[in-house]
Write a protein that holds these residues in place. Structure first.
Motif, mmCIF file in Angstrom:
data_model
loop_
_atom_site.group_PDB
_atom_site.id
_atom_site.type_symbol
_atom_site.label_atom_id
_atom_site.label_comp_id
_atom_site.label_asym_id
_atom_site.label_seq_id
_atom_site.Cartn_x
_atom_site.Cartn_y
_atom_site.Cartn_z
ATOM 1 N N TRP A 57 35.322 39.522 42.998
ATOM 2 C CA TRP A 57 33.890 40.040 43.752
ATOM 3 C C TRP A 57 33.144 40.861 42.842
ATOM 4 O O TRP A 57 33.107 42.195 43.051
ATOM 5 C CB TRP A 57 34.419 40.463 45.252
ATOM 6 N N ASN A 58 32.170 40.426 42.223
ATOM 7 C CA ASN A 58 31.399 41.207 41.372
ATOM 8 C C ASN A 58 29.952 40.923 41.676
ATOM 9 O O ASN A 58 29.015 41.143 40.660
ATOM 10 C CB ASN A 58 31.915 41.019 39.758
ATOM 11 N N THR A 59 29.430 40.529 42.664
ATOM 12 C CA THR A 59 28.201 40.486 43.121
ATOM 13 C C THR A 59 27.817 41.234 44.395
ATOM 14 O O THR A 59 28.761 41.589 45.220
ATOM 15 C CB THR A 59 27.850 38.984 43.380
ATOM 16 N N GLY A 60 26.640 41.212 44.845
ATOM 17 C CA GLY A 60 26.084 41.875 46.208
ATOM 18 C C GLY A 60 26.065 43.328 46.126
ATOM 19 O O GLY A 60 26.487 44.218 45.309
ATOM 20 N N HIS A 61 25.654 43.823 47.265
ATOM 21 C CA HIS A 61 25.618 45.300 47.535
ATOM 22 C C HIS A 61 26.709 45.665 48.230
ATOM 23 O O HIS A 61 27.531 45.334 49.093
ATOM 24 C CB HIS A 61 24.443 45.474 48.681
ATOM 25 N N HIS A 62 27.013 46.957 47.441
ATOM 26 C CA HIS A 62 28.358 47.516 48.168
ATOM 27 C C HIS A 62 28.301 49.079 48.074
ATOM 28 O O HIS A 62 27.570 49.617 47.396
ATOM 29 C CB HIS A 62 29.471 47.246 47.182
ATOM 30 N N GLN A 104 30.941 34.099 47.020
ATOM 31 C CA GLN A 104 30.091 35.027 46.254
ATOM 32 C C GLN A 104 30.228 34.979 44.635
ATOM 33 O O GLN A 104 31.339 34.959 44.330
ATOM 34 C CB GLN A 104 30.397 36.503 46.649
ATOM 35 N N GLY A 105 29.109 34.707 44.101
ATOM 36 C CA GLY A 105 29.043 34.701 42.666
ATOM 37 C C GLY A 105 29.806 33.433 41.972
ATOM 38 O O GLY A 105 30.161 32.536 42.678
ATOM 39 N N GLU A 106 30.093 33.520 40.760
ATOM 40 C CA GLU A 106 30.465 32.244 40.079
ATOM 41 C C GLU A 106 31.983 32.360 39.998
ATOM 42 O O GLU A 106 32.476 31.301 39.653
ATOM 43 C CB GLU A 106 29.721 32.297 38.582
ATOM 44 N N HIS A 107 32.315 33.539 39.879
ATOM 45 C CA HIS A 107 33.917 33.596 39.946
ATOM 46 C C HIS A 107 34.529 33.564 41.104
ATOM 47 O O HIS A 107 34.422 34.411 42.069
ATOM 48 C CB HIS A 107 34.287 34.850 38.910
ATOM 49 N N THR A 109 36.801 43.544 44.727
ATOM 50 C CA THR A 109 37.994 42.535 44.269
ATOM 51 C C THR A 109 39.387 43.082 44.946
ATOM 52 O O THR A 109 40.117 42.277 45.425
ATOM 53 C CB THR A 109 38.149 42.414 42.879
ATOM 54 N N ASP A 157 32.633 46.686 41.662
ATOM 55 C CA ASP A 157 33.574 45.150 41.649
ATOM 56 C C ASP A 157 34.880 45.720 41.673
ATOM 57 O O ASP A 157 35.697 44.650 42.412
ATOM 58 C CB ASP A 157 33.053 44.568 40.489
#
Length: 888
Positions: free
Chosen positions: A577-582, A570-573, A607, A603
C-alpha cells in the motif's frame, strides 16, 4: 445440589434492559462457587411473561438441560418476540458432578417497537424559525400536548427520538436522567429512539408531555470550518406514548398536528459554543397540565428523512459524578476562576440569587497560562461559554441542556466572590459505562497516570469515542479509537458503546470500502488512511478477543472485508500500500520541523497495517465458519508479508527505516522472519537507549512500543520508559499537573509555554494506550481464549516497583492478579480466577524458590491442576477460586 449460585444475569451486556429491538438477544450469567475449580457442565434457561415461573403456559422458551460449559452470549431461541413486551428469564446450572444449582433470581428484558411499522406517531416541527432575540443564534424549540386519563394506569412507555437533541418532560418532570438523546449516529441512515417507563409519572385526570429540542450534532456546528446543518436544516420530534389501563384497554398519545410549539428561555445551545438562557422568558408550568398555550403555534407535520429507526443500542449519557471546586483563584488579570481540581467533561450546575437581568457568564478552559491567567487559545473557535440571565427574586439553579464542556477551570462573572465555592458544582457526564478494571502499584506517579488514562476515557466516551472534548472538533476519529480500544476494554464495559459506533462505521463506509477518518462521518475530515480506517477490522477483533462474542464479528465481517479489499485495490502493486493520503505516525517526535507526521515512511506503516488487518480478517473468517474465505486471506496475508520484506527489510534483516515506530509495528505484527526478530528487537532497544531512554513514537508506534520490548526480553527497558519522568514521557505530564492524557508529549513545555494553539488538547486518550501494558505486563492479566474463558496470569515485575495489582471484571467474573516483593526476598502472589474459567500462572523469571499456597505445599492444594517447568519458566494450571502463593 451443588454449592454454587447463578447471579449477574445480563442481556446484551446489560442488566434488565428496557426497550430493545434485538429479536435474538444474547443471555449471559456468572457463577459464584464455594469450591475451587468450578466448571459448569450444563445449563437450563427458562423465559416467559411471569416472573414467578409458576404457569407452564407462560413460558416462551425452555432450553431443558443443555450439556455445555457456555455461560455467556447464549442466543435466545424461543417464541418470536412481541413488541412492547417484558420477558423474564432465569437460569440454573450443573457442576462437573452433575449436581444442579438453585434457580437464579429472575431478570428481564423488554422489547421496544421492533419494527418501523409499529410507529403511529408523525414527525413534527416548529412552523418557521421565530424572530431571534438579540445576540441569539438559534433558539431551541419547545413542544407540548395535554391529554386526560382515567384512574388505573398499569403500564406506560414512551418511545421518542428527534432530529437534534431532545429533553422529554412528563407533567413537569424529566422523563428520566439520561442526556444527549438520541445520541450521535449516521443520522441519514440510522437514528436511535429511546424508551421511557413513565408509569408512575402519569395521574388520573390531566397530563402533559413536553419536549425541548436543540441543534446538537444533527444541525449544530461540527468540525473546524465553522459549518453546521451537516445532516439537515430542520429540527423535528417523534413521540409515541402507550398507556395500558387496568381494564386492559390501551390509549396511545402521538406527535401530530395537535401539539403546540414555541420558543422559550433557551436562546442558544451549541455543543461547541455553550448555551444562552434567559430565565425571564421561562413559561411557568409549560410542561404541566393547565398551562395556557393559546399563544403558542400549532406544530407542523413534516416529511422527515426516513432513516432506519433503531432502539437505543448503547448505554446513554448521564451525570455520573459531581465535583466541587477546590479553590477560587483571582488571576493576575483580575478574573475570578474556579479550579475544579480535575480536567473533566460535562457542565457546571450553579445557584445564584440576583436581580432580574443580572448576567452570569461561565467560560471554560483546561489550563492556565504560565502567568496564571485564564487560557482559551487551544479551544480555537469553540466558545465553551454558558450565559444565564437571572429572573430575579428567589434563588435560581441552572445547568445546561444540550452542550458539554471540557475544562478544569471556570471563569465566572456576575456572581459575588463569596458565593463561588459553595454554589457551583461540576457535573461529570459521559456514556454510563460500567467500570470493569483497576490498576495500582507502589509508584504513586504511575497510579496518577492510570487515573489520567481513566479520566481521559470518561471525558471522550460521550456517545462516540471522541478525540477531544473541548475545542471545535470532538469527533470520532477512527485511528484514536483503534489504538486505545484494548485499554478501553480493560477500564470499562465498552461492547454496546463500540457495537453502536461500528454499525455507524459500516453505514458510513463508502461503496469501494473506504472508511471515513471520523465516525459518524463529517466529509470535512476525509477518508481512507491506514491505521485509521483499520479500525474497521481491529476494533471488532479486539471486542471479540476481550468479550468472546462471535456476533460482533458476524455483524462487522462485510465491513472488515470491504476495507481490506479497498486497500488491495489501491495502486499497481496488489500486496503493497504505497498510494493515497495517510496520517503516518501522527505526532511522532522524529518528525521534520513544522510537520505533524513522524519520520517512519507512510507506505511502510500502510503496508504493515494492510498485513495486520488481512491477518485479522482471515482469523475472523475462520471463527465465523467461512473456511474458503479464511484460506483466501491467509494467502493474501502471506503475499503482503513477502512484499513487505522485499520492500522494507534488508537481506541482513534490518528495517530500511530504522525508527522506533517501524521496528515496533514490524515486530508487533510479526512481519519479520523469525530468525531476524531477536536482532530487530535488540536494534529497537538500542534506539531507545541511544535516545536517552526516551520514546520518539507518535500515535501509531506508541501503543506497541512497551508491549514489544517486554515480549522480546527487554521488560526492564519497557519499565524504564513507563517510569521515565523527563520529557518526552508519560510521567512528564503527570509531573506538570495533568489529570488527563495530553495530545502532545509537550502540551505544556518545562518553561510553562504551550506547544501550539492550533492543536493542543489536554484531554486526548491516544497515548493512554499504555494502560494496555500496565494491565497485561505490570499487572499480568492476559487472555488465552476469547472472553477470558482461559486466562494467563503472568505478572512481570520490574523497575523500582515493589508491588502491583490489576483486576478486571470479565464476562465470567472478577479476575485479580497482585504481586508484591516481601522483606525476606520472597514474592507473594494473590490470584483470583472466576468460576467456569481456568488459568495458567506463569511465574516471573528468576523466581525459582519453593512455591506454597496459603502455607501449604502444592501437592496438597485443591484447584492446582498441574505444575511444570519449561523454557519460559514455571507454569501452574489452576482452576477457579482465590489463591495466595508465595515463592520463597
Amino acid at each position: 445440589m451443588t454449592q454454587c449460585k447463578v447471579l449477574n444475569l445480563m442481556v446484551n451486556y446489560r442488566r434488565n434492559p428496557l426497550g430493545m429491538d434485538d429479536l435474538i438477544p444474547r443471555l449471559s450469567w456468572q457463577i459464584q462457587a464455594q469450591t475451587r475449580g468450578f466448571i459448569q457442565s450444563a445449563y437450563q434457561i427458562q423465559a416467559g411473561y411471569d416472573p414467578s415461573f409458576e404457569a407452564e403456559a407462560e413460558l416462551v422458551w425452555d432450553t431443558g438441560k443443555v450439556v455445555s460449559d457456555s455461560s455467556v452470549h447464549i442466543e435466545y431461541r424461543g417464541q418470536t418476540l412481541r413488541p412492547r413486551t417484558r420477558y423474564f428469564f432465569r437460569v440454573r446450572v450443573w457442576d462437573s458432578r452433575d449436581y444442579a444449582s438453585a434457580w437464579s433470581e429472575p431478570a428481564y428484558w423488554e422489547t421496544a417497537l421492533l419494527s418501523t411499522q409499529n410507529w403511529q406517531a408523525s414527525w413534527i416541527t416548529a412552523p418557521v424559525p421565530g424572530q431571534l432575540a438579540e445576540n441569539s443564534e438559534d433558539p431551541c424549540d419547545y413542544f407540548r400536548t395535554e391529554f386526560a386519563l382515567p384512574a388505573g394506569v398499569v403500564s406506560a412507555r414512551i418511545y421518542a427520538t428527534s432530529l437534534g437533541l431532545y429533553r422529554l418532560y412528563v407533567n413537569g418532570s424529566p422523563a428520566d436522567d439520561t442526556l444527549f438523546n438520541p445520541g450521535w449516529t449516521s443520522y441519514n441512515k440510522r437514528l436511535q429512539y429511546q424508551t421511557y417507563d413513565v408509569t408512575r409519572m402519569l395521574t388520573a385526570g390531566g397530563n402533559t408531555l413536553g419536549c425541548i429540542v436543540g441543534n446538537g450534532w444533527y444541525k449544530g456546528y461540527l468540525a473546524w470550518d465553522g459549518s453546521k446543518d451537516h445532516y439537515g436544516k430542520q429540527r423535528a420530534l417523534l413521540v409515541q406514548l402507550h398507556i395500558t389501563l387496568a381494564d386492559g384497554t390501551e390509549q396511545i398519545i402521538v406527535t401530530d398536528g395537535s401539539w403546540r410549539t414555541s420558543t422559550g428561555p433557551l436562546l442558544m445551545s451549541e455543543l461547541y459554543h455553550g448555551e444562552t438562557y434567559d430565565a425571564r422568558l421561562e413559561p411557568d408550568g409549560w410542561a404541566s397540565p393547565g398551562f395556557a398555550d393559546h399563544h403558542w403555534k400549532q406544530a407542523v407535520l413534516t416529511d422527515a428523512p426516513p432513516p432506519l429507526l433503531v432502539a437505543q443500542e448503547n448505554e446513554p449519557a448521564r451525570i455520573v459524578d459531581t465535583i466541587k471546586p477546590i479553590a477560587v483563584i483571582t488571576t493576575p488579570a483580575g478574573a475570578a476562576v474556579l479550579d475544579m481540581g480535575q480536567n473533566m467533561v460535562g457542565w457546571v450546575r450553579f445557584t445564584v440569587k440576583a436581580e432580574a437581568g443580572t448576567e452570569v457568564t461561565l467560560q471554560h478552559a483546561e489550563v492556565l497560562d504560565r502567568d496564571g491567567n485564564f487560557y482559551t487559545g487551544n479551544l480555537r473557535s469553540a466558545r465553551q461559554t454558558v450565559t444565564y440571565i437571572c429572573r430575579g427574586g428567589d434563588p435560581e439553579t441552572f445547568e445546561p441542556h444540550f452542550t458539554f464542556q471540557g475544562f478544569r477551570y471556570v471563569q465566572v462573572t456576575g456572581v459575588p466572590h463569596d458565593q463561588l465555592l459553595d454554589q457551583f458544582t461540576g457535573c461529570v457526564i459521559h456514556s454510563d459505562l460500567e467500570q470493569t478494571g483497576s490498576f495500582s502499584c507502589s509508584d504513586e506517579l504511575v497510579n496518577r497516570l492510570q487515573h489520567n488514562i481513566l479520566w481521559g476515557q470518561k471525558g471522550n466516551f460521550l456517545d462516540v469515542p471522541t478525540d477531544c472534548p473541548q475545542r471545535d472538533e470532538r469527533l470520532g476519529w477512527t485511528g484514536d479509537a483503534q489504538v486505545f480500544i484494548r485499554t478501553a476494554a480493560f477500564n470499562m464495559n465498552v461492547v454496546p458503546f463500540f457495537e453502536k459506533w461500528l454499525k455507524d462505521l459500516a453505514a458510513d463506509q463508502e461503496a469501494d470500502g473506504r472508511v471515513p477518518h471520523v465516525i459518524p462521518d463529517i466529509p470535512t475530515a476525509g477518508y481512507g488512511s491506514s491505521a485509521w480506517g483499520d479500525a474497521a477490522v481491529i476494533c471488532p477483533w479486539t471486542l471479540y478477543q476481550c468479550y468472546g462474542d462471535v456476533r460482533i464479528l458476524q455483524q462487522q465481517y462485510p465491513s472488515m472485508k470491504a476495507w481490506v479489499e479497498y486497500i488491495r485495490a489501491q495502486g499497481e502493486h496488489e500486496f503493497l500500500w504505497n498510494t493515497g493520503h495517510h496520517f503516518g505516525d501522527w505526532l511522532g517526535l522524529d518528525a521534520k520541523e513544522n510537520s505533524y507526521i513522524g519520520a517512519t515512511p507512510k507506505d511502510l506503516i500502510a503496508t504493515a497495517f494492510f498485513a495486520y488487518s488481512t491477518e485479522l480478517l482471515s482469523k475472523t473468517a475462520e471463527v465465523t465458519g467461512q473456511q474458503e474465505e479464511a484460506e483466501k486471506y491467509r494467502r493474501l496475508h502471506s503475499n503482503i508479508i513477502r512484499s513487505f520484506r522485499e520492500e522494507f527489510v534488508t537481506p541482513s534483516g534490518r528495517l530500511a527505516s530504522p525508527t522506533q515506530t517501524a521496528y515496533a509495528v514490524a515486530l508487533m505484527f510479526d512481519l519479520l522472519e523469525e530468525k531476524d526478530r531477536p536482532r530487530a528487537a535488540a536494534m529497537l532497544a538500542d534506539h531507545v537507549k541511544e535516545n536517552g531512554t526516551h520514546l520518539t513514537t507518535g500515535f501509531v508506534g506508541t501503543p506497541y512500543l512497551c508491549l514489544v520490548l517486554s515480549r522480546f526480553g527487554y521488560n526492564g527497558l519497557a519499565y524504564e520508559l513507563v517510569l521515565q519522568k523527563e520529557y518526552p514521557s508519560w510521567l512528564y505530564s503527570v509531573l506538570q499537573g495533568a489529570t488527563t492524557i495530553w495530545e502532545h508529549w509537550d502540551g505544556i513545555k518545562p518553561d510553562g509555554s504551550f506547544w501550539s494553539d492550533n492543536m493542543n488538547s489536554y484531554n486526548h486518550y491516544a497515548y493512554g494506550a499504555v494502560g494496555d501494558w500496565l494491565y497485561r505486563i505490570a499487572g499480568g492479566i492476559e487472555l488465552i481464549e476469547p472472553g477470558y474463558k482461559k486466562i494467563r496470569i503472568q505478572p512481570q515485575p520490574g523497575g523500582q516497583l515493589t508491588w502491583a495489582e490489576a483486576s478486571y471484571s470479565s464476562v465470567y467474573g472478577r479476575i485479580q492478579s497482585a504481586w508484591s516483593r516481601q522483606p525476606d526476598g520472597s514474592l507473594a502472589l494473590k490470584i483470583t480466577v472466576p468460576a467456569n474459567t481456568s488459568a495458567e500462572l506463569i511465574l516471573p523469571p528468576g523466581q525459582q524458590g519453593k512455591i506454597m499456597e496459603s502455607g501449604e505445599a502444592l501437592d496438597h492444594v485443591s484447584g492446582v491442576l498441574s505444575a511444570e517447568e519449561n523454557a519460559g519458566g514455571r507454569k501452574l494450571t489452576i482452576g477457579s477460586g482465590s489463591y495466595r502463593f508465595t515463592i520463597a
